[in-house]
Write a protein that holds these residues in place. Structure first.
Motif, PDB file in Angstrom:
ATOM      1  N   ALA A  78     -23.263  49.692 -56.019  1.00 51.31           N
ATOM      2  CA  ALA A  78     -24.375  50.464 -56.570  1.00 51.31           C
ATOM      3  C   ALA A  78     -25.383  50.831 -55.487  1.00 51.31           C
ATOM      4  N   ASP A  79     -26.065  51.948 -55.704  1.00 43.29           N
ATOM      5  CA  ASP A  79     -27.104  52.382 -54.773  1.00 43.29           C
ATOM      6  C   ASP A  79     -28.207  51.333 -54.685  1.00 43.29           C
ATOM      7  N   THR A  80     -28.766  51.216 -53.494  1.00 41.26           N
ATOM      8  CA  THR A  80     -29.897  50.320 -53.282  1.00 41.26           C
ATOM      9  C   THR A  80     -31.005  51.071 -52.563  1.00 41.26           C
ATOM     10  N   GLY A  81     -32.254  50.673 -52.831  1.00 41.43           N
ATOM     11  CA  GLY A  81     -33.390  51.247 -52.132  1.00 41.43           C
ATOM     12  C   GLY A  81     -33.784  52.613 -52.658  1.00 41.43           C
ATOM     13  N   THR A  82     -34.957  53.038 -52.206  1.00 43.28           N
ATOM     14  CA  THR A  82     -35.476  54.355 -52.550  1.00 43.28           C
ATOM     15  C   THR A  82     -36.133  54.941 -51.306  1.00 43.28           C
ATOM     16  N   GLY A  83     -36.570  56.166 -51.421  1.00 48.92           N
ATOM     17  CA  GLY A  83     -37.282  56.779 -50.303  1.00 48.92           C
ATOM     18  C   GLY A  83     -36.492  57.898 -49.671  1.00 48.92           C
ATOM     19  N   PRO A  84     -37.088  58.529 -48.663  1.00 47.43           N
ATOM     20  CA  PRO A  84     -36.490  59.737 -48.081  1.00 47.43           C
ATOM     21  C   PRO A  84     -35.288  59.481 -47.183  1.00 47.43           C
ATOM     22  N   ARG A  85     -35.134  58.242 -46.677  1.00 46.20           N
ATOM     23  CA  ARG A  85     -34.026  57.935 -45.771  1.00 46.20           C
ATOM     24  C   ARG A  85     -32.921  57.218 -46.556  1.00 46.20           C
ATOM     25  N   ARG A  86     -31.718  57.816 -46.542  1.00 42.33           N
ATOM     26  CA  ARG A  86     -30.612  57.233 -47.302  1.00 42.33           C
ATOM     27  C   ARG A  86     -29.328  57.261 -46.470  1.00 42.33           C
ATOM     28  N   TRP A  87     -28.754  56.085 -46.256  1.00 45.54           N
ATOM     29  CA  TRP A  87     -27.467  55.963 -45.588  1.00 45.54           C
ATOM     30  C   TRP A  87     -26.348  56.184 -46.593  1.00 45.54           C
ATOM     31  N   ILE A  88     -25.324  56.915 -46.179  1.00 47.22           N
ATOM     32  CA  ILE A  88     -24.206  57.260 -47.052  1.00 47.22           C
ATOM     33  C   ILE A  88     -22.923  56.756 -46.393  1.00 47.22           C
ATOM     34  N   ILE A  89     -22.187  55.901 -47.106  1.00 44.81           N
ATOM     35  CA  ILE A  89     -21.053  55.187 -46.518  1.00 44.81           C
ATOM     36  C   ILE A  89     -19.789  55.405 -47.348  1.00 44.81           C
TER      37      ILE A  89
END
Length: 272
Positions: A78-89
């Motif tokens: 599941a996705d974690t964290g919020t905000g403008p920076r997002r790592w995609i794996i």
């Protein structure tokens, strides 16, 4: 006096992408063709291996340590964290290849800032190749096989301007039929010079290098596309969904050397 740490630069983020890819390669190479490889089915009936899960867990932990507060979107958890920076794996793009002993698979790692992919690495250790790009920095590749030159070289898409001279790469016919676009895809197929189903990340990396001129998939997820989209565009290509909307989050992909993009979209929708 306490000072707020400086925000990471795009080069800092790209360097982290490489370190994450190094960590992923250690796991995937070790688990590839392992006799005790564990394979289960996800709710959508696609396979997942213990290597997929281990890679994503490892990369999430390292991102949390080096970029605390950044959000993470991965294929397996599941996705974690919020905000403008997002790592995609995507821990293993080409899991079916991986579990069957086909060496064409890769780990895809990218960073999106304010909705735009700014850094990306695609690492295919069994092919002995790695590709990467930074927003505004260009796209590059190098050979990672032992004993081979590893100097990076910049890559560029082709200059083919006619569909009759173009090479097309795709994954399968199934999704095109389900979307009612099979007739258009077959027209594109029959109009081009050469067609091969290289599939997955490999289609887009060959496009970025100028080895093929068109790559397209009708149904695909963000984690499959985020990293490859930046590498394609930084190599001079165009990356959109089937409706021509730029970016990797439209649920489909059409990537070209830019010169062919409008003719490709026209062909795909010619029988609607």
């Amino acid at each position: 006096m306490n000072r707020t740490p400086a925000a990471p630069t795009p080069r800092d983020d790209l360097a982290l992408c490489h370190r994450l890819a190094d960590a992923a390669d250690e796991i995937t190479v070790h688990r590839y063709q392992a006799t005790d490889l564990r394979v289960t089915s996800k709710p959508d009936a696609t396979p997942v291996t213990d290597a997929d899960q281990s890679v994503e867990q490892t990369l999430r932990a390292r991102i949390e340590a080096e970029r605390p507060g950044d959000a993470v979107h991965g294929e397996e958890y599941a996705d974690t964290g919020t905000g403008p920076r997002r790592w995609i794996i995507d821990p293993i793009d080409g899991t079916k290849n991986f579990l069957r002993g086909v060496p064409t698979w890769a780990t895809l790692i990218s960073l999106s800032v304010d909705g735009e992919v700014t850094a990306a690495v695609v690492s295919a250790p069994l092919l002995g190749r790695r590709w990467w790009a930074g927003q505004g920095l260009g796209a590059f590749t190098r050979t990672t096989l032992p004993g081979t030159p590893d100097a990076p070289r910049q890559i560029h898409t082709s200059r083919i301007a006619d569909l009759a001279d173009a090479s097309l790469s795709y994954s399968s016919l199934t999704g095109w039929r389900q979307l009612g676009l099979l007739a258009g895809f077959l027209q594109l197929h029959d109009t081009t010079w050469r067609q091969r189903a290289f599939g997955d990340f490999w289609s887009y990396m060959l496009l970025a290098e100028g080895a093929v001129d068109i790559a397209a998939e009708p149904e695909v997820a963000l984690h499959d596309l985020a990293a490859v989209s930046l590498i394609v565009t930084e190599a001079g290509g165009t990356f959109t969904d089937l409706h021509g909307t730029p970016g990797p989050d439209g649920g489909s992909a059409v990537a070209t050397n830019t010169l062919l993009h409008t003719p490709v979209l026209d062909a795909l929708h010619s029988h609607r």
